[in-house]
Design a protein around this motif. Structure first.
Motif, PDB file in Angstrom:
ATOM      1  N   MET A   1      34.915  -9.939 -11.614  1.00  0.00           N
ATOM      2  CA  MET A   1      35.268  -8.767 -10.814  1.00  0.00           C
ATOM      3  C   MET A   1      34.714  -8.788  -9.402  1.00  0.00           C
ATOM      4  SD  MET A   1      37.029  -7.147 -13.094  1.00  0.00           S
ATOM      5  CE  MET A   1      37.188  -5.441 -12.561  1.00  0.00           C
ATOM      6  N   ALA A   2      33.675  -9.577  -9.138  1.00  0.00           N
ATOM      7  CA  ALA A   2      33.044  -9.556  -7.819  1.00  0.00           C
ATOM      8  C   ALA A   2      32.330 -10.878  -7.584  1.00  0.00           C
ATOM      9  CB  ALA A   2      32.037  -8.395  -7.748  1.00  0.00           C
ATOM     10  N   PRO A   3      32.256 -11.278  -6.312  1.00  0.00           N
ATOM     11  CA  PRO A   3      32.748 -10.596  -5.119  1.00  0.00           C
ATOM     12  C   PRO A   3      34.276 -10.604  -5.053  1.00  0.00           C
ATOM     13  CG  PRO A   3      31.918 -12.774  -4.540  1.00  0.00           C
ATOM     14  CD  PRO A   3      31.556 -12.545  -5.975  1.00  0.00           C
ATOM     15  N   LEU A   4      34.811  -9.590  -4.367  1.00  0.00           N
ATOM     16  CA  LEU A   4      36.259  -9.426  -4.271  1.00  0.00           C
ATOM     17  C   LEU A   4      36.615  -8.842  -2.900  1.00  0.00           C
ATOM     18  CD1 LEU A   4      39.044  -9.556  -5.553  1.00  0.00           C
ATOM     19  CD2 LEU A   4      38.599  -7.324  -6.617  1.00  0.00           C
ATOM     20  N   PRO A   5      36.799  -9.704  -1.900  1.00  0.00           N
ATOM     21  CA  PRO A   5      37.189  -9.206  -0.575  1.00  0.00           C
ATOM     22  C   PRO A   5      38.524  -8.472  -0.638  1.00  0.00           C
ATOM     23  CG  PRO A   5      36.490 -11.503  -0.471  1.00  0.00           C
ATOM     24  CD  PRO A   5      36.612 -11.158  -1.922  1.00  0.00           C
ATOM     25  N   ILE A   6      38.651  -7.421   0.158  1.00  0.00           N
ATOM     26  CA  ILE A   6      39.838  -6.577   0.124  1.00  0.00           C
ATOM     27  C   ILE A   6      41.111  -7.402   0.300  1.00  0.00           C
ATOM     28  CG2 ILE A   6      41.033  -4.667   1.265  1.00  0.00           C
ATOM     29  CD1 ILE A   6      38.543  -3.784  -0.228  1.00  0.00           C
ATOM     30  N   ARG A   7      41.077  -8.396   1.174  1.00  0.00           N
ATOM     31  CA  ARG A   7      42.297  -9.159   1.470  1.00  0.00           C
ATOM     32  C   ARG A   7      42.792  -9.971   0.281  1.00  0.00           C
ATOM     33  NH1 ARG A   7      37.926 -11.746   3.500  1.00  0.00           N
ATOM     34  NH2 ARG A   7      37.700 -14.021   3.173  1.00  0.00           N
ATOM     35  N   HIS A   8      41.923 -10.225  -0.687  1.00  0.00           N
ATOM     36  CA  HIS A   8      42.315 -11.052  -1.828  1.00  0.00           C
ATOM     37  C   HIS A   8      42.603 -10.242  -3.094  1.00  0.00           C
ATOM     38  CE1 HIS A   8      41.723 -14.836   0.154  1.00  0.00           C
ATOM     39  NE2 HIS A   8      40.442 -14.621   0.404  1.00  0.00           N
ATOM     40  N   ILE A   9      42.546  -8.921  -3.029  1.00  0.00           N
ATOM     41  CA  ILE A   9      42.692  -8.114  -4.250  1.00  0.00           C
ATOM     42  C   ILE A   9      43.999  -8.401  -4.979  1.00  0.00           C
ATOM     43  CG2 ILE A   9      42.991  -5.761  -5.133  1.00  0.00           C
ATOM     44  CD1 ILE A   9      40.902  -4.847  -3.097  1.00  0.00           C
ATOM     45  N   PRO A  10      45.178  -8.361  -4.338  1.00  0.00           N
ATOM     46  CA  PRO A  10      46.424  -8.563  -5.097  1.00  0.00           C
ATOM     47  C   PRO A  10      46.475  -9.909  -5.802  1.00  0.00           C
ATOM     48  CG  PRO A  10      46.900  -7.625  -2.937  1.00  0.00           C
ATOM     49  CD  PRO A  10      45.459  -8.034  -2.917  1.00  0.00           C
ATOM     50  N   ALA A  11      46.114 -10.980  -5.096  1.00  0.00           N
ATOM     51  CA  ALA A  11      46.179 -12.308  -5.696  1.00  0.00           C
ATOM     52  C   ALA A  11      45.157 -12.460  -6.820  1.00  0.00           C
ATOM     53  CB  ALA A  11      45.947 -13.370  -4.626  1.00  0.00           C
ATOM     54  N   TRP A  12      43.953 -11.917  -6.599  1.00  0.00           N
ATOM     55  CA  TRP A  12      42.912 -12.098  -7.604  1.00  0.00           C
ATOM     56  C   TRP A  12      43.195 -11.303  -8.864  1.00  0.00           C
ATOM     57  CZ3 TRP A  12      39.883 -15.936  -8.203  1.00  0.00           C
ATOM     58  CH2 TRP A  12      38.841 -15.876  -9.113  1.00  0.00           C
ATOM     59  N   ARG A  13      43.776 -10.122  -8.744  1.00  0.00           N
ATOM     60  CA  ARG A  13      44.119  -9.347  -9.924  1.00  0.00           C
ATOM     61  C   ARG A  13      45.054 -10.129 -10.837  1.00  0.00           C
ATOM     62  NH1 ARG A  13      45.711  -3.236  -8.393  1.00  0.00           N
ATOM     63  NH2 ARG A  13      46.215  -3.278 -10.625  1.00  0.00           N
ATOM     64  N   LYS A  14      46.008 -10.830 -10.252  1.00  0.00           N
ATOM     65  CA  LYS A  14      46.925 -11.642 -11.056  1.00  0.00           C
ATOM     66  C   LYS A  14      46.193 -12.823 -11.682  1.00  0.00           C
ATOM     67  CE  LYS A  14      51.072 -10.484  -8.389  1.00  0.00           C
ATOM     68  NZ  LYS A  14      52.141 -10.994  -7.493  1.00  0.00           N
ATOM     69  N   ASN A  15      45.297 -13.425 -10.940  1.00  0.00           N
ATOM     70  CA  ASN A  15      44.543 -14.563 -11.464  1.00  0.00           C
ATOM     71  C   ASN A  15      43.631 -14.144 -12.612  1.00  0.00           C
ATOM     72  OD1 ASN A  15      43.860 -17.416 -11.155  1.00  0.00           O
ATOM     73  ND2 ASN A  15      41.839 -16.713 -10.511  1.00  0.00           N
TER      74      ASN A  15
ATOM     75  N   THR B   1      29.059  -7.978  -5.646  1.00  0.00           N
ATOM     76  CA  THR B   1      28.362  -7.739  -6.909  1.00  0.00           C
ATOM     77  C   THR B   1      27.577  -6.439  -6.858  1.00  0.00           C
ATOM     78  OG1 THR B   1      28.226 -10.057  -7.568  1.00  0.00           O
ATOM     79  CG2 THR B   1      26.487  -8.611  -8.386  1.00  0.00           C
ATOM     80  N   ASP B   2      26.924  -6.178  -5.757  1.00  0.00           N
ATOM     81  CA  ASP B   2      26.190  -4.921  -5.618  1.00  0.00           C
ATOM     82  C   ASP B   2      27.125  -3.729  -5.777  1.00  0.00           C
ATOM     83  OD1 ASP B   2      23.687  -3.450  -4.898  1.00  0.00           O
ATOM     84  OD2 ASP B   2      24.927  -2.807  -3.212  1.00  0.00           O
ATOM     85  N   GLY B   3      28.319  -3.814  -5.175  1.00  0.00           N
ATOM     86  CA  GLY B   3      29.287  -2.735  -5.289  1.00  0.00           C
ATOM     87  C   GLY B   3      29.808  -2.579  -6.701  1.00  0.00           C
ATOM     88  N   TYR B   4      30.093  -3.682  -7.365  1.00  0.00           N
ATOM     89  CA  TYR B   4      30.585  -3.631  -8.748  1.00  0.00           C
ATOM     90  C   TYR B   4      29.538  -3.036  -9.678  1.00  0.00           C
ATOM     91  CZ  TYR B   4      31.858  -5.442 -13.379  1.00  0.00           C
ATOM     92  OH  TYR B   4      32.129  -5.571 -14.725  1.00  0.00           O
ATOM     93  N   LEU B   5      28.302  -3.509  -9.571  1.00  0.00           N
ATOM     94  CA  LEU B   5      27.258  -2.985 -10.448  1.00  0.00           C
ATOM     95  C   LEU B   5      26.964  -1.515 -10.154  1.00  0.00           C
ATOM     96  CD1 LEU B   5      24.783  -6.013 -10.563  1.00  0.00           C
ATOM     97  CD2 LEU B   5      26.565  -5.381 -12.210  1.00  0.00           C
TER      98      LEU B   5
END
Length: 529
Positions: A92-106, A124-128
């Motif tokens: 789930m993290a790190p997850l830069p905003i620009r990669h959200i659509p592609a990473w969700r599919k992956n 990771t800090d944001g996710y936790l």
């Protein structure tokens, strides 16, 4: 609030022999272990059952689900009180905003999908912090996933890292470890991790070693080239000093059974050299992952959108089918070692293909009127790669051999979607029932240590994994005569027998007459904080 468990058989997680007595807990902390526990507000009569530390699942895939439902009951009901997330280099993290659509599919084939999350935690800090805000039913720790780190530094391209990339990769990993990640994970069969060379892995592992945190690795091969794969990993350990923890250790393909002695020899050699090497294992001869893993690595380059383009292109499809048929040196070919009759579809994204769940690729082909692999490629395209599978990979004698190794601890590697692998509901009780009580692979005290104290040591989990005064009150009460998994590959969603009570941080969350729990009692664990 204080609780006393009396008339128990104490197995404390150290591997020491069981002893009669009990445990007392006050305000979430163990205050007494041994004979004659002092009086408390509530007394639980164990009636001779085993009381032990809560089980620690060192390979968990609850990362997304726990954000929407804090209580992962398939884990809690089998005695798991702590889960280590962030596995296989894809999470789930790190997850830069620009990669959200592609990473969700992956991510979807491994962790599932959600339309209710906003996916904007970035690090990771944001996710936790999100998990801390919503609460968790069991304790959770997190590994920094190599694929996410690589995506932030380099995108999803299928290329090796250059010198400039290595600098960024190390900086991102350092930030995630400083946020409390328990180590670095990678899955060298999964994109984009699969595109990393040994130099990239050593650069990242030098950072992990500096923090005294492990590399948790799904190695490049668990099949035909497992010996070469292990040699690479052990070289990384020699060159960097990193602690290596092999995920879900096994040998895939019955035709690779003759490699067992050499695999064990490499583990023995590592021990003789003083390398720090541990492994985890789920107690089954079948595994579970994304169906997209049957495709060669080049098919995934650039992310899921590029994969879907290739699946829709006849020329690329022909090449995929040829590579699956002929194999590629160093690539774990799931179809080769499991067969189209040994791979089952476990989850899909849309209702249109729900009839595929529970079917082998042979049966899928028959349903669709196509060859099995053509039907599988169609399914991956239609479901945008969000398909899970179970694959039958190996031999029961290997399971028992690795289970008895001193490096081993128990895990589930449990995926939660669709028709899951039965390990999601029963890995820990299966060890206690089948392998300890019925087959006597190891003493009960040793098995409990491999579920509690040993994983806590491996991952530096503070004040958990033992029954000891001053430790957090994560406790399991089970009946050694009846504990057993019940789930099957066709009906996996069955809770085990014999796990009679589960306590997390002093709160009984599963037990007789336990009311429905609404307030999560787990904690988000951050190493070094």
């Amino acid at each position: 609030m204080s609780i006393r468990i009396e008339n128990a058989r104490i197995i404390d997680g150290t591997g020491s022999p069981a002893m009669p007595g009990g445990v007392r807990v006050e305000d979430g902390v163990i205050t007494h272990v041994g004979p004659n526990p002092p009086e408390a507000d509530q007394t639980i009569d164990a009636q001779g059952r085993v009381v032990c530390p809560g089980f620690i699942d060192t390979h968990s895939h609850s990362d997304l689900v726990v954000m929407e439902n804090p209580f992962i009951w398939p884990k809690i009901r089998q005695g798991v009180t702590t889960e280590i997330l962030g596995q296989d280099g894809i999470s789930m993290a790190p997850l830069p905003i620009r990669h959200i659509p592609a990473w969700r599919k992956n991510l979807s084939g491994l962790e599932g999908e959600s339309d209710t999350l906003d996916w904007t935690w970035e690090t990771t800090d944001g996710y936790l912090a999100r998990l801390e805000g919503t609460g968790v039913g069991a304790n959770v720790g997190y590994l920094a996933p190599h694929g996410n780190v690589r995506m932030e530094a380099m995108g999803l391209d299928g290329r090796p890292a250059g010198l400039g990339d290595l600098t960024v990769l190390k900086a991102v990993l350092r930030r995630e470890l400083e946020a409390g990640a328990f180590g670095l994970s990678t899955g060298l069969i999964y994109p984009p991790c699969t595109y990393a060379d040994q130099a990239e892995m050593e650069a990242l592992c030098s950072v992990a070693a500096e923090f005294d945190r492990p590399l948790v690795i799904h190695q490049r091969s668990e099949a035909d080239t497992i010996l070469e794969s292990m040699a690479e990993v052990l070289d990384i350990a020699r060159h960097t000093g990193v602690h290596v923890h092999f995920s879900h250790f096994k040998i895939c393909g019955k035709y690779n059974a003759d490699k067992l002695d050499r695999v064990l020899g490499l583990l023995d050699q590592a021990a003789d050299e003083g390398l720090k090497v541990t492994i985890d294992q789920y107690p089954y001869v079948a595994g579970s992952t994304m169906l997209g893993a049957i495709l060669p690595p080049w098919a995934h380059a650039g992310g899921t959108d590029k994969l879907l383009e290739r699946l829709a292109d006849e020329k690329s499809r022909t090449r995929m089918l040829r590579d699956i048929r002929d194999g590629i040196l160093g690539w774990d070919n799931f179809v080769a070692f499991a067969g189209v009759d040994g791979i089952f579809v476990t989850s899909v994204r849309t209702p249109a293909n729900e009839d595929a769940i529970g079917k082998t690729l042979v049966q899928l082909g028959e349903m669709r009127g196509k060859p099995p692999l053509v039907a599988a490629l169609d399914l991956l395209l239609q479901e945008e790669n969000a398909v899970g599978m179970v694959d039958f990979y190996g031999l029961e004698e290997h399971v028992k051999t690795f289970m008895a190794r001193p490096e081993m601890n128990v895990c589930t590697d449990g995926l939660l979607g669709g028709t899951p692998h039965p390990r999601t509901y029963g890995a820990f009780p299966r060890v206690l029932g089948k392998y300890v009580r019925e087959e006597q692979v190891m003493p009960l005290e040793t098995a409990v240590r491999k579920m509690t104290g040993k994983p806590a040591e491996t991952f530096h989990i503070d004040k958990r994994g033992l029954l000891k005064p001053g430790y957090h009150a994560d406790i399991v009460l089970f009946d050694p005569d009846t504990v057993r998994d019940k789930g099957t590959y066709t009906e996996p969603r069955q809770h085990p027998t014999g796990i009679d009570l589960v306590m997390i941080n002093g709160t009984v969350v599963h037990g007789p007459d336990t009311p429905a729990t609404s307030t999560p009692s787990g904690r988000v664990l951050r190493l070094g904080r």
